[in-house]
Enzyme design. Structure first.
Site, mmCIF file in Angstrom:
data_model
loop_
_atom_site.group_PDB
_atom_site.id
_atom_site.type_symbol
_atom_site.label_atom_id
_atom_site.label_comp_id
_atom_site.label_asym_id
_atom_site.label_seq_id
_atom_site.Cartn_x
_atom_site.Cartn_y
_atom_site.Cartn_z
ATOM 1 N N PRO A 10 64.930 117.551 23.648
ATOM 2 C CA PRO A 10 64.172 118.760 23.941
ATOM 3 C C PRO A 10 64.284 119.166 25.250
ATOM 4 C CG PRO A 10 62.684 116.905 23.178
ATOM 5 C CD PRO A 10 64.058 116.594 23.030
ATOM 6 N N ASN A 11 64.297 120.417 25.541
ATOM 7 C CA ASN A 11 64.149 120.786 27.210
ATOM 8 C C ASN A 11 65.591 120.574 28.104
ATOM 9 O OD1 ASN A 11 61.394 121.766 27.167
ATOM 10 N ND2 ASN A 11 60.848 119.702 26.871
ATOM 11 N N ARG A 18 65.189 123.058 35.693
ATOM 12 C CA ARG A 18 64.104 122.350 35.221
ATOM 13 C C ARG A 18 63.738 121.289 36.266
ATOM 14 N NH1 ARG A 18 63.926 117.894 30.464
ATOM 15 N NH2 ARG A 18 61.806 117.220 30.610
ATOM 16 N N TYR A 23 65.679 116.297 38.151
ATOM 17 C CA TYR A 23 66.842 116.039 37.271
ATOM 18 C C TYR A 23 68.004 116.450 38.117
ATOM 19 C CZ TYR A 23 63.328 115.089 33.661
ATOM 20 O OH TYR A 23 62.286 114.609 32.865
ATOM 21 N N ASN A 74 70.459 111.448 24.426
ATOM 22 C CA ASN A 74 69.391 111.508 25.481
ATOM 23 C C ASN A 74 68.295 111.969 24.594
ATOM 24 O OD1 ASN A 74 67.418 111.987 27.333
ATOM 25 N ND2 ASN A 74 68.722 112.954 28.867
ATOM 26 N N ALA A 77 62.133 113.622 25.773
ATOM 27 C CA ALA A 77 60.556 113.311 25.465
ATOM 28 C C ALA A 77 60.480 112.522 24.362
ATOM 29 C CB ALA A 77 59.686 114.490 25.502
ATOM 30 N N GLU A 98 71.795 105.080 24.430
ATOM 31 C CA GLU A 98 70.630 106.045 24.718
ATOM 32 C C GLU A 98 70.739 106.280 26.519
ATOM 33 O OE1 GLU A 98 66.683 104.782 24.151
ATOM 34 O OE2 GLU A 98 65.991 105.532 25.818
ATOM 35 N N HIS A 100 69.644 108.470 29.858
ATOM 36 C CA HIS A 100 68.562 109.283 30.796
ATOM 37 C C HIS A 100 69.035 109.727 32.068
ATOM 38 C CE1 HIS A 100 65.548 108.508 27.661
ATOM 39 N NE2 HIS A 100 65.920 107.208 27.432
ATOM 40 N N ARG A 107 59.135 106.145 36.702
ATOM 41 C CA ARG A 107 58.321 107.506 36.673
ATOM 42 C C ARG A 107 56.904 106.848 35.945
ATOM 43 N NH1 ARG A 107 61.668 111.955 34.234
ATOM 44 N NH2 ARG A 107 59.712 113.191 34.862
HETATM 45 C C1 DQA Z 1 64.737 112.051 30.281
HETATM 46 C C2 DQA Z 1 63.566 111.320 30.677
HETATM 47 C C3 DQA Z 1 62.159 111.537 29.652
HETATM 48 O O1 DQA Z 1 61.037 111.004 29.926
HETATM 49 C C4 DQA Z 1 62.038 112.997 29.760
HETATM 50 O O2 DQA Z 1 60.848 113.408 28.919
HETATM 51 C C5 DQA Z 1 62.967 114.237 29.580
HETATM 52 C C6 DQA Z 1 64.452 113.551 30.295
HETATM 53 C C7 DQA Z 1 65.767 112.097 31.084
HETATM 54 O O3 DQA Z 1 67.125 112.385 30.945
HETATM 55 O O4 DQA Z 1 65.681 111.477 32.402
HETATM 56 O O5 DQA Z 1 62.950 115.247 29.185
HETATM 57 O O6 DQA Z 1 65.176 111.764 28.922
#
Ligand code: DQA
Length: 154
Positions: A10-11, A18, A23, A74, A77, A98, A100, A107
């Site tokens: 998501p997002n 964003r 990011y 990825n 959240a 996985e 990120h 964080r």
């Molecule tokens: C994320 C880290 C997550 O905590 C966050 O909710 C994201 C992006 C990252 O790629 O750094 O949406 O997965």
């Protein structure tokens, strides 16, 4: 031909705009283009999937059995909340990496736990776009299409 599935949670479709201080300004399109090039170089097929919906991600992972050789995900959240995605990863026996963009361990405390990481082969966190590229290299190896696979073929 080996196939690698790349799942964005998501997002992540909003990347570029964003929270650029966290990011960066790279877009999802740019990330996918770079992985597409890596796939072409290594002669593997790649599929991209982005969803804001937990159930869709679960179904996509479930449908990967027998059709996909490795997954880069990825979970965004959902990393920190989704027992369903963790169970899907554990169920399919397809190797999962996985990734990120940000370093989740530097964080907020609620981001320090990944429910997915214990059932993934490994996790890469904190390198921005390169997290995906490093994850993709790992996926190539796990799919048998990376450097060591090529060495074996000779
Ligand atoms: C994320 C880290 C997550 O905590 C966050 O909710 C994201 C992006 C990252 O790629 O750094 O949406 O997965």
């Amino acid at each position: 031909m080996k196939k690698i599935l790349v799942i964005h949670g998501p997002n992540l479709n909003l990347l570029g705009k964003r929270e650029p201080e966290i990011y960066g300004t790279v877009t999802l399109k740019k990330i996918n283009e770079s992985l597409k090039k890596m796939a072409a170089t290594h002669r593997v097929a790649v599929e991209f999937f982005q969803s804001d919906h937990e159930g869709e991600i679960v179904s996509k992972i479930g449908a990967s059995v027998g059709t996909v050789d490795a997954i880069v995900i990825n979970p965004a959240a959902y990393t920190h909340t989704s027992v369903a995605i963790r169970d899907a990863v554990a169920a399919v026996k397809v190797p999962v990496i996985e990734v990120h963009l940000s370093n989740i361990y530097s964080r907020e405390p609620f981001r320090h736990e990944s429910l997915v990481a214990p059932v993934a082969v490994g996790q890469i966190s904190g390198f921005g776009q390169e997290s995906y590229e490093l994850g993709f290299l790992a996926a190539l190896e796990l799919a048998g299409a990376g450097k060591s696979g090529k060495r074996d073929a000779k």
